[in-house]
Motif scaffolding. Sequence first.
Motif, mmCIF file in Angstrom:
data_model
loop_
_atom_site.group_PDB
_atom_site.id
_atom_site.type_symbol
_atom_site.label_atom_id
_atom_site.label_comp_id
_atom_site.label_asym_id
_atom_site.label_seq_id
_atom_site.Cartn_x
_atom_site.Cartn_y
_atom_site.Cartn_z
ATOM 1 N N ILE A 157 0.855 -1.177 0.000
ATOM 2 C CA ILE A 157 0.000 0.000 0.000
ATOM 3 C C ILE A 157 0.896 1.233 0.000
ATOM 4 N N THR A 158 0.658 2.074 -0.970
ATOM 5 C CA THR A 158 1.493 3.262 -1.128
ATOM 6 C C THR A 158 0.729 4.470 -0.622
ATOM 7 N N PHE A 159 1.401 5.328 0.095
ATOM 8 C CA PHE A 159 0.724 6.554 0.514
ATOM 9 C C PHE A 159 1.694 7.718 0.435
ATOM 10 N N ASN A 160 1.167 8.901 0.268
ATOM 11 C CA ASN A 160 1.992 10.100 0.233
ATOM 12 C C ASN A 160 2.484 10.428 1.624
ATOM 13 N N ALA A 161 3.756 10.702 1.731
ATOM 14 C CA ALA A 161 4.282 11.122 3.021
ATOM 15 C C ALA A 161 3.864 12.562 3.278
ATOM 16 N N VAL A 162 3.388 12.822 4.501
ATOM 17 C CA VAL A 162 2.971 14.185 4.825
ATOM 18 C C VAL A 162 4.130 14.907 5.493
ATOM 19 N N ASP A 163 4.413 16.096 5.011
ATOM 20 C CA ASP A 163 5.437 16.915 5.648
ATOM 21 C C ASP A 163 4.852 17.476 6.937
ATOM 22 N N GLY A 170 4.191 15.761 0.340
ATOM 23 C CA GLY A 170 5.368 15.931 -0.499
ATOM 24 C C GLY A 170 5.383 14.907 -1.602
ATOM 25 N N GLN A 171 6.496 14.826 -2.285
ATOM 26 C CA GLN A 171 6.568 13.848 -3.363
ATOM 27 C C GLN A 171 6.932 12.460 -2.851
ATOM 28 N N ALA A 172 7.570 12.451 -1.668
ATOM 29 C CA ALA A 172 8.063 11.165 -1.174
ATOM 30 C C ALA A 172 6.903 10.201 -0.953
ATOM 31 N N LEU A 173 7.039 9.012 -1.482
ATOM 32 C CA LEU A 173 6.007 8.013 -1.299
ATOM 33 C C LEU A 173 6.497 6.972 -0.315
ATOM 34 N N ASN A 174 5.625 6.620 0.615
ATOM 35 C CA ASN A 174 5.960 5.527 1.516
ATOM 36 C C ASN A 174 5.161 4.293 1.131
ATOM 37 N N VAL A 175 5.787 3.156 1.331
ATOM 38 C CA VAL A 175 5.122 1.911 0.991
ATOM 39 C C VAL A 175 5.075 1.033 2.229
ATOM 40 N N THR A 176 3.907 0.503 2.543
ATOM 41 C CA THR A 176 3.879 -0.511 3.597
ATOM 42 C C THR A 176 3.377 -1.817 2.999
#
Length: 332
Positions: A157-163, A170-176
């Motif tokens: 599951i990919t989600f946008n990282a919140v600053d 932001g643009q950074a995507l986190n994946v769990t």
Amino acid sequence: MVKYSFLSPLEGLFEAEIPLLQSAKTIQILVIRQTHDYTIFRTEDTRELNVATLPKSIDNPEAVLKAVMLASKQKAPENRMYIRLYRSYANALGVELEDAVKNCRLKDNLCRRCPRCVLFGAVSTETGQENRWNIKHRIEYSSAYSIESYDEISELITFNAVDIATQSTGQALNVTENIRPIAHFPSVVTLKSITEEELIFYLKTLMATKSYGAETRVKGDMINVIAGIAGGFEEVITSLEYNLELSSRSGWIEDPITVTEEILKKYRSLASMPDQLRILSKKEMEELIKAIRDFTPSKDFIERLGEHARKFAEKADEVAGGGKGKRGGRRS
Ligand SMILES: [Zn+2]
């Protein structure tokens, strides 16, 4: 004679009081844990999902990757639920609790004299010389493996990282890596030298615990289907055996109790004391589960749970230090 008639299929396998030394009396609860939400099972340090390479089933040695629900991930939520239920009932029924019991909590402030501590075990963290005995757990968990292969049940599951500073994404995507809903983890929980009250209260806890998994923001909803109970002077089956047996059979989703009874009967022939072994029939299982569901703990019941724990703690105190660890002061 059992005090609670619905426990009569397990007559002879209970202790009247919690013994200092464990007896051989063993009751195994066979549970199928089913995910109802995206759930994360992983080790805190590596943040990797736990997986194991195992045979596909008991009669198919082909290696497959299965997801692992570690023993600690099963024990911790049930341990917390057990004391939470106990204190809630005590509160509701007007049972006075000692301060130590009110404040008992994982991991560094275990009181070692409440029903939770005496069943789940407690290690002393006090640094003084006195009162340093530990309580060995009488409930045992082992790792549970998914019936489905890891590939079938894992999802990224990919989600946008919140600053945090700007609250913008932001643009950074986190994946769990998550286990999807409706994955199954058969698990055998073994209880040793327990009282009737403890079995009733543990089964209630098992029914009430619905949140497992690694992260607080992912709830990890799961339900526990109690599919079988066996008792005797030994353990009959392990979680892995139960997994591999279910994996080779069909029909367990529709009728887990019948399939589990078949499996237990097969393992009866492998037991070292098959005469001692009690395997609950489908009818007995259904009656017992209904009775546990309908059972409303009375003030008496809750007091008895507390009394058993207190008595055990006092006996252990005495043996450990001739009573010098007793609450309320030291011997001069
Ligand atoms: Zn405690």
